[in-house]
Design a protein around this motif. Structure first.
Motif, mmCIF file in Angstrom:
data_model
loop_
_atom_site.group_PDB
_atom_site.id
_atom_site.type_symbol
_atom_site.label_atom_id
_atom_site.label_comp_id
_atom_site.label_asym_id
_atom_site.label_seq_id
_atom_site.Cartn_x
_atom_site.Cartn_y
_atom_site.Cartn_z
ATOM 1 N N THR A 39 0.848 -1.188 0.000
ATOM 2 C CA THR A 39 0.000 0.000 0.000
ATOM 3 C C THR A 39 0.887 1.243 0.000
ATOM 4 N N VAL A 40 0.500 2.244 -0.806
ATOM 5 C CA VAL A 40 1.341 3.428 -1.012
ATOM 6 C C VAL A 40 0.504 4.690 -0.858
ATOM 7 N N LEU A 41 1.033 5.633 -0.100
ATOM 8 C CA LEU A 41 0.445 6.973 0.024
ATOM 9 C C LEU A 41 1.370 7.965 -0.656
ATOM 10 N N ASP A 42 0.802 8.858 -1.475
ATOM 11 C CA ASP A 42 1.589 9.902 -2.124
ATOM 12 C C ASP A 42 0.954 11.249 -1.813
ATOM 13 N N LEU A 43 1.628 12.038 -0.967
ATOM 14 C CA LEU A 43 1.143 13.367 -0.602
ATOM 15 C C LEU A 43 1.655 14.394 -1.595
ATOM 16 N N ALA A 44 0.751 15.283 -2.057
ATOM 17 C CA ALA A 44 1.041 16.201 -3.155
ATOM 18 C C ALA A 44 1.432 15.395 -4.381
ATOM 19 N N CYS A 45 0.525 14.536 -4.797
ATOM 20 C CA CYS A 45 0.816 13.510 -5.822
ATOM 21 C C CYS A 45 0.841 14.049 -7.235
ATOM 22 N N ARG A 101 -6.163 7.698 7.620
ATOM 23 C CA ARG A 101 -7.188 6.790 8.139
ATOM 24 C C ARG A 101 -6.634 5.386 8.290
ATOM 25 N N GLN A 102 -5.415 5.188 7.789
ATOM 26 C CA GLN A 102 -4.745 3.904 7.898
ATOM 27 C C GLN A 102 -3.252 4.151 7.788
ATOM 28 N N ARG A 103 -2.457 3.138 8.057
ATOM 29 C CA ARG A 103 -1.017 3.207 7.877
ATOM 30 C C ARG A 103 -0.652 2.519 6.558
ATOM 31 N N VAL A 130 2.947 6.080 7.887
ATOM 32 C CA VAL A 130 3.657 4.882 7.462
ATOM 33 C C VAL A 130 3.651 3.845 8.581
ATOM 34 N N THR A 131 3.643 2.561 8.209
ATOM 35 C CA THR A 131 3.687 1.492 9.200
ATOM 36 C C THR A 131 5.031 1.492 9.929
ATOM 37 N N THR A 132 5.110 0.766 11.027
ATOM 38 C CA THR A 132 6.323 0.762 11.853
ATOM 39 C C THR A 132 7.557 0.387 11.053
ATOM 40 N N GLN A 133 7.442 -0.608 10.192
ATOM 41 C CA GLN A 133 8.566 -1.046 9.361
ATOM 42 C C GLN A 133 8.481 -0.491 7.942
ATOM 43 N N GLY A 134 7.631 0.518 7.767
ATOM 44 C CA GLY A 134 7.386 1.023 6.422
ATOM 45 C C GLY A 134 8.479 1.947 5.917
ATOM 46 N N LEU A 237 21.928 22.622 -9.986
ATOM 47 C CA LEU A 237 20.885 22.070 -9.133
ATOM 48 C C LEU A 237 20.706 20.579 -9.388
ATOM 49 N N GLY A 238 20.797 19.795 -8.336
ATOM 50 C CA GLY A 238 20.558 18.359 -8.418
ATOM 51 C C GLY A 238 19.203 18.002 -7.837
ATOM 52 N N TRP A 239 18.806 16.764 -8.041
ATOM 53 C CA TRP A 239 17.510 16.296 -7.527
ATOM 54 C C TRP A 239 17.565 14.780 -7.399
ATOM 55 N N GLY A 240 16.888 14.250 -6.396
ATOM 56 C CA GLY A 240 16.856 12.808 -6.238
ATOM 57 C C GLY A 240 15.683 12.355 -5.406
ATOM 58 N N ILE A 241 15.427 11.057 -5.454
ATOM 59 C CA ILE A 241 14.437 10.413 -4.591
ATOM 60 C C ILE A 241 15.198 9.494 -3.646
ATOM 61 N N PHE A 242 14.845 9.575 -2.372
ATOM 62 C CA PHE A 242 15.572 8.869 -1.322
ATOM 63 C C PHE A 242 14.625 7.972 -0.528
ATOM 64 N N GLY A 243 15.016 6.714 -0.366
ATOM 65 C CA GLY A 243 14.272 5.784 0.452
ATOM 66 C C GLY A 243 14.793 5.814 1.881
ATOM 67 N N LEU A 244 13.887 5.941 2.855
ATOM 68 C CA LEU A 244 14.268 6.163 4.251
ATOM 69 C C LEU A 244 13.551 5.192 5.178
ATOM 70 N N LEU A 245 14.294 4.631 6.113
ATOM 71 C CA LEU A 245 13.746 3.749 7.136
ATOM 72 C C LEU A 245 14.128 4.256 8.517
ATOM 73 N N GLU A 246 13.206 4.094 9.458
ATOM 74 C CA GLU A 246 13.508 4.448 10.847
ATOM 75 C C GLU A 246 14.632 3.559 11.384
ATOM 76 N N ARG A 247 15.465 4.137 12.215
ATOM 77 C CA ARG A 247 16.528 3.350 12.816
ATOM 78 C C ARG A 247 15.979 2.459 13.925
#
Length: 247
Positions: A39-45, A101-103, A130-134, A237-247
């Motif tokens: 499941t994916v949420l995109d804010l300002a999609c 309304r959901q994670r 996002v879910t705990t491990q999301g 100017l550079g730009w990128g998409i970064f994947g992030l996980l909680e430590r």
């Protein structure tokens, strides 16, 4: 606060509203392991090209939120066109005030960290959804070379508007107790394919709308964008998409 109309004019003919190619968008979905249970949420999609194509290619389900009525209409058309309207919902609304309304397994803000007044605030918004491990995905500019005061004025960007380098941007993520676990950086060609098509769109719009109240603003944007992009922005100017996980 509605999105400025000039953005809807400039990006009328584009599906991806960032300096990112369809191929990289597909590879990003593959890299983060999307499947039909994700499941994916995109804010300002924006026009929701990411959600729509990921639903087509990987079977994800998800929700997109945007406050441009024009972009929302285009996004809904796109999910219907790709036959994924049963899995992707597009809502008109202000992502800054989104109440989950959901994670979600993946929560994204791609190129719109103004919704949280910057990177750190946007991270807090995504954490609520996002879910705990999301996984969180953030798309964000950074300076390859910080501009001088004069260059900032000519570009219309202040030097402190973005991180001073890729390293500083990653350091901001890690300071929020996040690990960067994936990274896709835009190339010069990605930038060209995002910026240059807007020039043709604006030119055609000017030819078709000579009496529109926005005519002078669009004319100025077309001229200034060509000069600023080729003199400064393309190299600096550079730009990128970064994947992030909680430590």
């Amino acid at each position: 606060m509605p999105i400025p109309r000039i953005h809807e004019i400039m990006e009328a003919d584009q599906r991806i509203l960032n300096a990112f190619s369809p191929e990289k968008l597909h590879r990003l979905g593959q890299a983060i392991g999307l499947n039909d249970s994700t499941t994916v949420l995109d804010l300002a999609c924006g026009k929701a090209e990411m959600l729509a194509t990921w639903a087509r290619d990987y079977g994800i389900s998800g929700l997109g939120v945007d406050f441009s009525e024009v972009f929302v209409a285009d996004a809904r058309d796109r999910v219907r066109e790709l036959g994924v309207a049963d899995r992707i919902t597009i809502e008109y609304g202000d992502a800054r005030n989104f109440s989950p309304r959901q994670r979600f397994d993946v929560a994204c803000c791609i190129g719109a960290t103004w919704i949280g007044n910057g990177v750190e605030g946007t991270i807090e918004l995504l954490r609520q959804s996002v879910t705990t491990q999301g996984l969180m995905l953030i798309g964000e500019p950074f300076w390859r070379k910080a501009p001088t005061a004069e260059e900032s004025v000519e570009m219309g960007f202040s030097a402190d508007e973005f991180s001073s380098s890729l390293h500083e941007l990653v350091a901001r993520f890690t300071a929020c107790d996040l690990d960067v676990v994936e990274m896709f950086i835009s190339s010069e060609d990605d930038w060209d394919r995002y910026v240059a098509p807007k020039w043709l769109t604006m030119r055609r719009w000017l030819e078709d709308n000579p009496h529109d109240p926005m005519f002078d603003e669009v004319r100025a944007e077309l001229t200034n964008s060509q000069l600023s992009y080729t003199r400064y922005q393309r190299d600096m100017l550079g730009w990128g998409i970064f994947g992030l996980l909680e430590r």
